[in-house]
Design a protein around this motif. Structure first.
Motif, short mmCIF file in Angstrom:
data_model
loop_
_atom_site.label_atom_id
_atom_site.label_comp_id
_atom_site.label_asym_id
_atom_site.label_seq_id
_atom_site.Cartn_x
_atom_site.Cartn_y
_atom_site.Cartn_z
N ALA A 181 -98.16 32.55 -17.29
CA ALA A 181 -98.33 31.13 -16.99
C ALA A 181 -99.31 30.44 -17.94
O ALA A 181 -99.43 29.22 -17.93
CB ALA A 181 -98.80 30.95 -15.56
N ILE A 182 -100.01 31.21 -18.78
CA ILE A 182 -101.01 30.63 -19.68
C ILE A 182 -100.30 29.99 -20.87
O ILE A 182 -99.57 30.66 -21.60
CB ILE A 182 -102.01 31.69 -20.16
CG1 ILE A 182 -102.82 32.19 -18.96
CG2 ILE A 182 -102.93 31.14 -21.25
CD1 ILE A 182 -103.76 33.32 -19.29
N PRO A 183 -100.48 28.68 -21.10
CA PRO A 183 -99.80 28.03 -22.23
C PRO A 183 -100.45 28.39 -23.56
O PRO A 183 -101.68 28.50 -23.67
CB PRO A 183 -99.97 26.54 -21.92
CG PRO A 183 -101.16 26.45 -21.04
CD PRO A 183 -101.25 27.73 -20.28
N LEU A 184 -99.61 28.55 -24.55
CA LEU A 184 -100.03 28.85 -25.91
C LEU A 184 -99.54 27.75 -26.84
O LEU A 184 -98.38 27.35 -26.76
CB LEU A 184 -99.47 30.19 -26.37
CG LEU A 184 -99.62 31.39 -25.43
CD1 LEU A 184 -98.85 32.59 -25.97
CD2 LEU A 184 -101.10 31.72 -25.23
N ILE A 185 -100.41 27.26 -27.71
CA ILE A 185 -100.01 26.27 -28.72
C ILE A 185 -99.72 27.03 -30.01
O ILE A 185 -100.58 27.75 -30.52
CB ILE A 185 -101.12 25.23 -28.95
CG1 ILE A 185 -101.50 24.54 -27.64
CG2 ILE A 185 -100.67 24.20 -29.99
CD1 ILE A 185 -100.42 23.74 -27.00
N CYS A 186 -98.51 26.82 -30.55
CA CYS A 186 -98.08 27.55 -31.74
C CYS A 186 -97.43 26.60 -32.74
O CYS A 186 -96.87 25.56 -32.35
CB CYS A 186 -97.07 28.64 -31.38
SG CYS A 186 -97.57 29.72 -30.02
N ASP A 187 -97.48 26.96 -34.02
CA ASP A 187 -96.63 26.28 -34.99
C ASP A 187 -95.52 27.25 -35.38
O ASP A 187 -95.26 28.23 -34.68
CB ASP A 187 -97.43 25.77 -36.19
CG ASP A 187 -97.99 26.88 -37.07
OD1 ASP A 187 -97.76 28.09 -36.76
OD2 ASP A 187 -98.65 26.57 -38.08
N GLU A 188 -94.86 27.01 -36.49
CA GLU A 188 -93.74 27.88 -36.87
C GLU A 188 -94.18 29.24 -37.37
O GLU A 188 -93.38 30.16 -37.48
CB GLU A 188 -92.88 27.18 -37.92
CG GLU A 188 -92.18 25.93 -37.38
CD GLU A 188 -91.32 25.24 -38.43
OE1 GLU A 188 -91.28 25.72 -39.58
OE2 GLU A 188 -90.69 24.21 -38.09
N ASN A 189 -95.49 29.41 -37.67
CA ASN A 189 -95.98 30.65 -38.25
C ASN A 189 -96.88 31.49 -37.35
O ASN A 189 -96.94 32.70 -37.48
CB ASN A 189 -96.75 30.35 -39.55
CG ASN A 189 -95.84 29.85 -40.65
OD1 ASN A 189 -94.63 30.08 -40.62
ND2 ASN A 189 -96.41 29.16 -41.62
N ALA A 190 -97.60 30.81 -36.43
CA ALA A 190 -98.66 31.56 -35.74
C ALA A 190 -98.96 31.00 -34.36
O ALA A 190 -98.63 29.86 -34.03
CB ALA A 190 -99.94 31.54 -36.59
N LEU A 191 -99.61 31.84 -33.56
CA LEU A 191 -100.20 31.42 -32.29
C LEU A 191 -101.54 30.78 -32.65
O LEU A 191 -102.43 31.45 -33.19
CB LEU A 191 -100.39 32.63 -31.39
CG LEU A 191 -100.74 32.43 -29.91
CD1 LEU A 191 -100.69 33.76 -29.17
CD2 LEU A 191 -102.10 31.79 -29.71
N ILE A 192 -101.69 29.49 -32.36
CA ILE A 192 -102.88 28.75 -32.80
C ILE A 192 -103.96 28.70 -31.73
O ILE A 192 -105.14 28.89 -32.01
CB ILE A 192 -102.49 27.31 -33.20
CG1 ILE A 192 -101.50 27.34 -34.37
CG2 ILE A 192 -103.72 26.50 -33.55
CD1 ILE A 192 -100.97 25.97 -34.75
#
Length: 470
Positions: free
Chosen positions: A427-438
């Motif tokens: 349930a923990i949200p992760l912010i990512c771009d196309e290359n990595a977990l930010i």
């Protein structure tokens, strides 16, 4: 000024003899002058006139405005139709800005009143100043051709037609006319509040632009007119294209052929998307940033989801793009596009994300972990130049890693070290771009993406738990 109004009416064929015209009167100088001008033309044009006033219930003295308009109508021996609505409550309930909510309810009232009393045209008091302010405001927001076309002098709406006889008159001309004819009007004190963008443009930006071109209002009005003509051509193409792309439709959902949509020129794609969204929910008014994010997102493979204002969701399902107002079920595995800049509300996972661009800060802050009335909150400042492609909000995937100051760590090990219960990890949200977990929201940020004193472009992301969400 009266000659200018007559010229505008003739140029745009606003009136024909025998027209029944409902005049929208707020009580301000523009609408009061509009009423007197049409009253002056009533005999020569053989018009039937009546007054309509909508009380937004936003200001404490709005009832006094309504009474002023009723007395004005009586003095001119005209019927007056009025209505009061709680715009702030409606805006909150529909998740709309106060401006959009007020405009929506006002136009709904005007059309109801016109239809109920057999009026075919609705006259509005927009001026050349309003045209210029609207163009500048939309230009500063990065609007497209449709937005930059400004306020149309004539706008059909079903069996009704909106007309704006004062659209080529400046406010100085209108005030001078009112003073010369010893007219009374109501002043709205909020018109001088420069924390409101339109007012800041009116009182600060336009006077500055007049130093470069004393006829800046006329120049902006001409630009809006020409852009409007170009927008009409493209809008006709979008209107013709949309039905060819619809694969299914009901009252809450519309599906488009994704392959056919992406084969179109990009600008035409944007127009088609706006039309499709309005067809599902007319209250949804996506900003340019929403449409740009949608266009970038269309070419990605697989499933995905984007949230728009007024409860509209856009789903990518392989060969189809689905625009829907159906509420989403709580997902086990989720991935949503983050609107940048803007707000993304994900009620099904219980989070709200707000993003904006900032000027460089000498000491950027790390993500914050706070507890308050609304639960866990977070804030992070990222180096925008390091972000690749679009930002998404998702939950964990096998193999996820994040680079911290202490080195690269598997997400699974990070959760173990922080003693986060297994049942909470998905349930923990992760912010990512196309290359990595930010960003592990509220917990840790990727060291390479963290804003520093040398950062030139900063993106701020605020994450907040939603009360009562699933």
């Amino acid at each position: 000024m009266l000659d200018q109004v007559k010229k505008t009416i003739k140029q745009y064929r606003m009136l024909t003899p025998g027209d029944r015209v409902l005049v929208a009167v707020s009580g301000g100088v523009d609408s009061v002058v509009l009423l007197y001008v049409l009253r002056e033309l009533q005999k020569s044009e053989k018009l039937s006139l009546a007054v309509a006033h909508f009380d937004h219930a936003i200001r404490a003295d709005s009832a006094a405005d309504a009474e002023f308009v009723r007395k004005l109508a009586r003095s001119l021996k005209l019927r007056c139709y009025s209505e009061r609505a709680d715009v702030p409550a409606y805006a909150k309930a529909q998740k709309l800005s106060l401006e959009v909510a007020a405009r929506t309810l006002r136009y709904q009232f005007l059309e109801r009143a016109a239809q109920a009393h057999n009026f075919h045209k609705i006259a509005l008091g927009h001026t050349l100043n309003d045209q210029a302010e609207t163009l500048l405001m939309r230009l500063l927001r990065g609007a497209g051709l449709e937005g930059l076309s400004g306020i149309p002098p004539v706008r059909p709406s079903g069996e009704l037609t909106y007309i704006r006889p004062l659209i080529e008159c400046t406010r100085d001309q209108i005030v001078a006319f009112a003073q010369a004819h010893k007219l009374s009007w109501r002043e709205d004190p909020t018109n001088y509040d420069t924390t409101i963008v339109r007012n800041k443009i009116r009182h600060e930006l336009i006077p500055t632009l007049k130093e470069y071109n004393p006829k800046v209002l006329e120049a902006l009005g001409r630009a809006a007119r020409l852009l409007g003509q170009a927008a009409q051509v493209l809008d006709c193409q979008a209107e013709q294209a949309l039905p060819t792309l619809i694969t299914s439709e009901n009252t809450q959902e519309l599906a488009l052929d994704l392959k056919g949509l992406v084969a179109m020129p990009e600008y035409l794609q944007a127009l088609v998307l706006r039309r499709a969204i309005a067809r599902v929910n007319p209250l949804c008014e996506p900003e340019a940033a929403h449409i740009e994010a949608l266009l970038r997102w269309l070419s990605r493979r697989g499933a995905g989801e984007l949230h728009l204002p007024a409860g509209v969701r856009v789903l990518r399902r392989h060969t189809q793009l689905i625009i829907t107002t159906h509420p989403a079920a709580p997902p086990k595995r989720f991935e949503y596009l983050l609107t940048v800049p803007g707000e993304t509300v994900l009620r099904e996972i219980g989070w709200r994300f707000v993003t904006r661009s900032l000027h460089p800060h000498p000491r950027p802050l790390s993500p914050l972990r706070e507890r308050g009335a609304r639960g866990v909150r977070g804030r992070v400042l990222l180096d925008a130049d390091k972000i690749q492609g679009s930002l998404v909000v998702r939950n964990r995937r096998p193999g996820d890693r994040i680079r911290l100051r202490s080195g690269t760590k598997k997400l699974q090990d990070f959760f173990t070290d922080r003693k986060i219960p297994r049942e909470q990890r998905d349930a923990i949200p992760l912010i990512c771009d196309e290359n990595a977990l930010i960003w592990i929201v509220g917990e840790a940020v990727h060291e390479d993406y963290r804003a520093t004193p040398q950062t030139k472009h900063i993106v701020e992301i605020r994450a907040e738990r939603i009360e009562g969400a699933v």
